[in-house]
Design a protein around this motif. Structure first.
Motif, PDB file in Angstrom:
ATOM      1  N   GLY A 151      -4.571   2.960  -7.404  1.00 23.67           N
ATOM      2  CA  GLY A 151      -3.849   2.085  -8.331  1.00 23.67           C
ATOM      3  C   GLY A 151      -4.356   2.208  -9.760  1.00 23.67           C
ATOM      4  O   GLY A 151      -5.429   2.743 -10.017  1.00 23.67           O
ATOM      5  N   ILE A 152      -3.563   1.705 -10.681  1.00 20.99           N
ATOM      6  CA  ILE A 152      -3.861   1.824 -12.115  1.00 20.99           C
ATOM      7  C   ILE A 152      -5.125   1.054 -12.487  1.00 20.99           C
ATOM      8  O   ILE A 152      -6.031   1.585 -13.125  1.00 20.99           O
ATOM      9  CB  ILE A 152      -2.667   1.312 -12.957  1.00 20.99           C
ATOM     10  CG1 ILE A 152      -1.427   2.177 -12.691  1.00 20.99           C
ATOM     11  CG2 ILE A 152      -3.013   1.320 -14.446  1.00 20.99           C
ATOM     12  CD1 ILE A 152      -0.131   1.586 -13.212  1.00 20.99           C
ATOM     13  N   GLU A 153      -5.190  -0.205 -12.098  1.00 24.41           N
ATOM     14  CA  GLU A 153      -6.328  -1.035 -12.494  1.00 24.41           C
ATOM     15  C   GLU A 153      -7.641  -0.530 -11.912  1.00 24.41           C
ATOM     16  O   GLU A 153      -8.656  -0.457 -12.602  1.00 24.41           O
ATOM     17  CB  GLU A 153      -6.085  -2.502 -12.116  1.00 24.41           C
ATOM     18  CG  GLU A 153      -4.990  -3.162 -12.933  1.00 24.41           C
ATOM     19  CD  GLU A 153      -5.207  -3.046 -14.434  1.00 24.41           C
ATOM     20  OE1 GLU A 153      -6.331  -3.291 -14.919  1.00 24.41           O
ATOM     21  OE2 GLU A 153      -4.236  -2.684 -15.138  1.00 24.41           O
ATOM     22  N   GLU A 154      -7.632  -0.151 -10.647  1.00 24.69           N
ATOM     23  CA  GLU A 154      -8.853   0.365 -10.016  1.00 24.69           C
ATOM     24  C   GLU A 154      -9.269   1.689 -10.640  1.00 24.69           C
ATOM     25  O   GLU A 154     -10.452   1.949 -10.846  1.00 24.69           O
ATOM     26  CB  GLU A 154      -8.651   0.525  -8.501  1.00 24.69           C
ATOM     27  CG  GLU A 154      -9.905   0.892  -7.756  1.00 24.69           C
ATOM     28  CD  GLU A 154     -11.048  -0.121  -7.895  1.00 24.69           C
ATOM     29  OE1 GLU A 154     -12.221   0.323  -7.870  1.00 24.69           O
ATOM     30  OE2 GLU A 154     -10.796  -1.326  -8.039  1.00 24.69           O
ATOM     31  N   ASP A 202       1.610  -1.190 -10.625  1.00 26.09           N
ATOM     32  CA  ASP A 202       0.759  -1.216  -9.437  1.00 26.09           C
ATOM     33  C   ASP A 202       1.573  -1.893  -8.345  1.00 26.09           C
ATOM     34  O   ASP A 202       2.272  -2.883  -8.600  1.00 26.09           O
ATOM     35  CB  ASP A 202      -0.515  -2.040  -9.694  1.00 26.09           C
ATOM     36  CG  ASP A 202      -1.699  -1.195 -10.132  1.00 26.09           C
ATOM     37  OD1 ASP A 202      -1.776  -0.018  -9.731  1.00 26.09           O
ATOM     38  OD2 ASP A 202      -2.559  -1.713 -10.866  1.00 26.09           O
ATOM     39  N   LYS A 203       1.496  -1.370  -7.127  1.00 21.29           N
ATOM     40  CA  LYS A 203       2.210  -2.007  -6.027  1.00 21.29           C
ATOM     41  C   LYS A 203       1.585  -3.369  -5.747  1.00 21.29           C
ATOM     42  O   LYS A 203       0.377  -3.544  -5.885  1.00 21.29           O
ATOM     43  CB  LYS A 203       2.182  -1.107  -4.788  1.00 21.29           C
ATOM     44  CG  LYS A 203       2.948   0.189  -5.032  1.00 21.29           C
ATOM     45  CD  LYS A 203       3.271   1.012  -3.815  1.00 21.29           C
ATOM     46  CE  LYS A 203       2.177   1.305  -2.883  1.00 21.29           C
ATOM     47  NZ  LYS A 203       2.482   2.337  -1.899  1.00 21.29           N
ATOM     48  N   LYS A 204       2.412  -4.328  -5.372  1.00 16.17           N
ATOM     49  CA  LYS A 204       1.925  -5.699  -5.199  1.00 16.17           C
ATOM     50  C   LYS A 204       1.263  -5.953  -3.847  1.00 16.17           C
ATOM     51  O   LYS A 204       0.235  -6.588  -3.766  1.00 16.17           O
ATOM     52  CB  LYS A 204       3.086  -6.678  -5.385  1.00 16.17           C
ATOM     53  CG  LYS A 204       3.726  -6.566  -6.756  1.00 16.17           C
ATOM     54  CD  LYS A 204       4.068  -7.900  -7.325  1.00 16.17           C
ATOM     55  CE  LYS A 204       4.751  -7.867  -8.643  1.00 16.17           C
ATOM     56  NZ  LYS A 204       4.241  -6.999  -9.657  1.00 16.17           N
ATOM     57  N   SER A 219       0.261  -3.632  -1.525  1.00 18.89           N
ATOM     58  CA  SER A 219      -0.594  -2.572  -0.996  1.00 18.89           C
ATOM     59  C   SER A 219      -1.155  -1.765  -2.164  1.00 18.89           C
ATOM     60  O   SER A 219      -0.743  -1.945  -3.308  1.00 18.89           O
ATOM     61  CB  SER A 219       0.195  -1.661  -0.046  1.00 18.89           C
ATOM     62  OG  SER A 219       1.284  -1.077  -0.733  1.00 18.89           O
ATOM     63  N   GLN A 220      -2.087  -0.873  -1.844  1.00 22.52           N
ATOM     64  CA  GLN A 220      -2.699  -0.050  -2.865  1.00 22.52           C
ATOM     65  C   GLN A 220      -1.724   1.019  -3.330  1.00 22.52           C
ATOM     66  O   GLN A 220      -0.923   1.536  -2.557  1.00 22.52           O
ATOM     67  CB  GLN A 220      -3.939   0.630  -2.267  1.00 22.52           C
ATOM     68  CG  GLN A 220      -5.135   0.568  -3.141  1.00 22.52           C
ATOM     69  CD  GLN A 220      -6.345   1.204  -2.465  1.00 22.52           C
ATOM     70  OE1 GLN A 220      -6.262   1.837  -1.435  1.00 22.52           O
ATOM     71  NE2 GLN A 220      -7.480   1.018  -3.083  1.00 22.52           N
ATOM     72  N   GLY A 221      -1.793   1.380  -4.610  1.00 27.64           N
ATOM     73  CA  GLY A 221      -0.997   2.473  -5.113  1.00 27.64           C
ATOM     74  C   GLY A 221      -0.130   2.092  -6.298  1.00 27.64           C
ATOM     75  O   GLY A 221      -0.195   0.974  -6.803  1.00 27.64           O
ATOM     76  N   VAL A 222       0.669   3.062  -6.730  1.00 32.39           N
ATOM     77  CA  VAL A 222       1.505   2.913  -7.915  1.00 32.39           C
ATOM     78  C   VAL A 222       2.950   3.248  -7.547  1.00 32.39           C
ATOM     79  O   VAL A 222       3.208   4.127  -6.722  1.00 32.39           O
ATOM     80  CB  VAL A 222       1.011   3.841  -9.047  1.00 32.39           C
ATOM     81  CG1 VAL A 222       1.923   3.788 -10.262  1.00 32.39           C
ATOM     82  CG2 VAL A 222      -0.418   3.481  -9.448  1.00 32.39           C
ATOM     83  N   PHE A 223       3.875   2.546  -8.190  1.00 30.28           N
ATOM     84  CA  PHE A 223       5.303   2.789  -8.005  1.00 30.28           C
ATOM     85  C   PHE A 223       5.915   3.079  -9.369  1.00 30.28           C
ATOM     86  O   PHE A 223       5.735   2.313 -10.309  1.00 30.28           O
ATOM     87  CB  PHE A 223       5.971   1.569  -7.368  1.00 30.28           C
ATOM     88  CG  PHE A 223       7.417   1.776  -7.039  1.00 30.28           C
ATOM     89  CD1 PHE A 223       7.795   2.562  -5.963  1.00 30.28           C
ATOM     90  CD2 PHE A 223       8.410   1.197  -7.815  1.00 30.28           C
ATOM     91  CE1 PHE A 223       9.132   2.767  -5.650  1.00 30.28           C
ATOM     92  CE2 PHE A 223       9.745   1.393  -7.510  1.00 30.28           C
ATOM     93  CZ  PHE A 223      10.108   2.178  -6.429  1.00 30.28           C
ATOM     94  N   VAL A 224       6.606   4.220  -9.478  1.00 28.07           N
ATOM     95  CA  VAL A 224       7.277   4.608 -10.714  1.00 28.07           C
ATOM     96  C   VAL A 224       8.768   4.705 -10.419  1.00 28.07           C
ATOM     97  O   VAL A 224       9.170   5.302  -9.422  1.00 28.07           O
ATOM     98  CB  VAL A 224       6.771   5.974 -11.234  1.00 28.07           C
ATOM     99  CG1 VAL A 224       7.536   6.405 -12.481  1.00 28.07           C
ATOM    100  CG2 VAL A 224       5.271   5.941 -11.500  1.00 28.07           C
TER     101      VAL A 224
END
Length: 143
Positions: A81-84, A125-127, A129-134
């Motif tokens: 994810g972005i923040e991590e 950032d996905k809400k 679960s971990q990861g990113v959504f574009v």
């Protein structure tokens, strides 16, 4: 080209992730016009800043969907994810100014301004679960 790019990155990062590319059957891929370097930088960010830091094998999904006169492109990963990713940057990485996303977002703004493309791009950032959504969306141009 995106298939080749992802295959190269998968090899480079020792099979750290799997991926799939789905293309809506109603899209004519022979005449489909996607602006150059619109998608690849998002894939690169998913791999380099998210998936490669996972302890277990990750997954990247790229989907092209037609919705009436619009092309919707979805890129989803289960990286950190972005923040991590921001938290884990080394001091060297913090001093280095990455240009990939900035250039891509500037390119979208130029396409919208010069050619009235009306390309929309959302990166989150996905809400749950971990990861990113574009999500990238724009009106298809009829030939």
């Amino acid at each position: 080209m995106l298939q080749n790019y992802l295959a190269l990155e998968k090899t480079r990062f020792s099979d750290k992730f799997d991926y799939e590319i789905e293309v809506d059957e109603s899209l004519n891929t022979q005449s489909l016009k996607v602006p150059g370097m619109l998608i690849q930088p998002f894939l690169e960010n998913a791999v380099w800043h998210g998936l490669r830091y996972r302890t277990e094998k990750g997954f990247l999904s790229l989907k092209f969907e037609k919705n009436n006169d619009f092309l919707n492109i979805f890129i989803e990963d289960n990286g950190i994810g972005i923040e991590e990713s921001k938290k884990q940057k080394t001091e060297h990485q913090k001093t280095r100014k990455g240009r990939g996303m900035k250039n891509t977002l500037e390119r979208i703004a130029l396409l919208n301004d010069l050619y009235k493309q009306n390309i929309e791009c959302k990166i989150t950032d996905k809400k749950d679960s971990q990861g990113v959504f574009v999500e990238i969306s724009y009106k298809l141009i009829n030939n």
